[in-house]
Design a protein around this motif. Structure first.
Motif, PDB file in Angstrom:
ATOM      1  N   GLU A  27       0.978  -1.475   0.250  1.00  0.00           N
ATOM      2  CA  GLU A  27      -0.008  -0.345   0.155  1.00  0.00           C
ATOM      3  C   GLU A  27       0.640   1.191  -0.451  1.00  0.00           C
ATOM      4  N   TYR A  28       1.669   1.167   0.669  1.00  0.00           N
ATOM      5  CA  TYR A  28       3.102   1.974   0.347  1.00  0.00           C
ATOM      6  C   TYR A  28       3.289   2.571  -0.826  1.00  0.00           C
ATOM      7  N   VAL A  31       1.267   4.350  -2.794  1.00  0.00           N
ATOM      8  CA  VAL A  31       0.808   5.832  -2.506  1.00  0.00           C
ATOM      9  C   VAL A  31       1.705   6.501  -3.551  1.00  0.00           C
ATOM     10  N   GLU A  35       1.602   8.963  -6.427  1.00  0.00           N
ATOM     11  CA  GLU A  35       2.294  10.314  -5.612  1.00  0.00           C
ATOM     12  C   GLU A  35       3.260  10.239  -7.576  1.00  0.00           C
ATOM     13  N   ALA A  54      -5.427   7.735  -5.555  1.00  0.00           N
ATOM     14  CA  ALA A  54      -4.387   7.936  -4.695  1.00  0.00           C
ATOM     15  C   ALA A  54      -5.209   8.134  -3.303  1.00  0.00           C
ATOM     16  N   GLU A  57      -5.312   4.545  -1.769  1.00  0.00           N
ATOM     17  CA  GLU A  57      -4.708   3.616  -1.181  1.00  0.00           C
ATOM     18  C   GLU A  57      -3.995   4.296  -0.005  1.00  0.00           C
ATOM     19  N   ARG A  58      -3.891   5.567  -0.349  1.00  0.00           N
ATOM     20  CA  ARG A  58      -3.888   6.138   1.056  1.00  0.00           C
ATOM     21  C   ARG A  58      -4.220   5.881   2.213  1.00  0.00           C
ATOM     22  N   GLN A  59      -6.019   5.071   2.275  1.00  0.00           N
ATOM     23  CA  GLN A  59      -6.934   5.278   3.599  1.00  0.00           C
ATOM     24  C   GLN A  59      -6.051   3.380   3.434  1.00  0.00           C
ATOM     25  N   LEU A  61      -3.315   2.087   3.355  1.00  0.00           N
ATOM     26  CA  LEU A  61      -1.898   2.022   3.840  1.00  0.00           C
ATOM     27  C   LEU A  61      -1.985   2.781   4.964  1.00  0.00           C
ATOM     28  N   GLU A  62      -3.082   3.529   5.654  1.00  0.00           N
ATOM     29  CA  GLU A  62      -3.345   4.153   7.225  1.00  0.00           C
ATOM     30  C   GLU A  62      -3.876   2.845   7.891  1.00  0.00           C
TER      31      GLU A  62
END
Length: 180
Positions: A27-28, A31, A35, A54, A57-59, A61-62
């Protein structure tokens, strides 16, 4: 987890930790890919759809960052590599054009679909919350694949070569991040 374990197979707890580690790394990487794409295509017609993917994907990753802490899982030691490689892949695919960026997304998401499906099957009923997270995120990744296809991924220049390279790289990243 499968009850058909072989000598030398990691313990169930270690296997779950490996899943969380690799999914967090993946997931990192996702992101960072977006970017990189946005650094090149930030003002293009496809920028809004890339931004939307994106955000998801940030969600993801969190959520995996929380699992890493909650489960006391060691993150991959390859984080700095994925920081650079993810951005570079995103930017390079975007430099080939919007359709190539979408082809990159499709290729990554097809590998992740297979990866998440296999993880969910391995978890079975032993880790219902983790399995539900993986299945939810798998659905999001399939939506990203479909979005890429709807935005011309199949018409990307050197499509077959590009997608084969991205898929091979994605599989290698999964293999490495599971172990290192």
């Amino acid at each position: 987890m499968s009850t058909h374990r072989l000598p030398g197979d990691p313990a169930a707890e270690a296997e779950v930790a490996r899943m969380i580690r690799v999914d967090h790394a993946g997931e990192y990487g996702a992101v960072r890919i977006y970017e990189g794409q946005l650094a090149v295509l930030g003002r293009s017609a496809s920028a809004a759809v890339i931004r939307e993917m994106a955000v998801q994907e940030r969600q993801h990753l969190e959520r995996f960052e929380k699992l890493v802490v909650e489960r006391r899982v060691r993150p991959t030691a390859l984080g700095p590599v994925w920081h650079v490689a993810g951005f570079a892949l995103g930017a390079a695919s975007a430099l080939l054009g919007e359709r190539a960026a979408m082809a990159c997304t499709v290729a990554v998401e097809e590998v992740i679909d297979e990866h998440y499906r296999e993880q969910a099957e391995r978890l079975g009923d032993t880790e219902p919350a983790l399995r539900a997270t993986i299945e939810e995120f798998r659905g999001d990744e399939l939506e990203h694949r479909d979005t890429g296809l709807a935005h011309g991924a199949a018409e990307a220049p050197a499509h077959d070569l590009l997608t084969a390279a991205v898929k091979a790289g994605s599989r290698l990243a999964i293999w490495l991040s599971t172990r290192i």
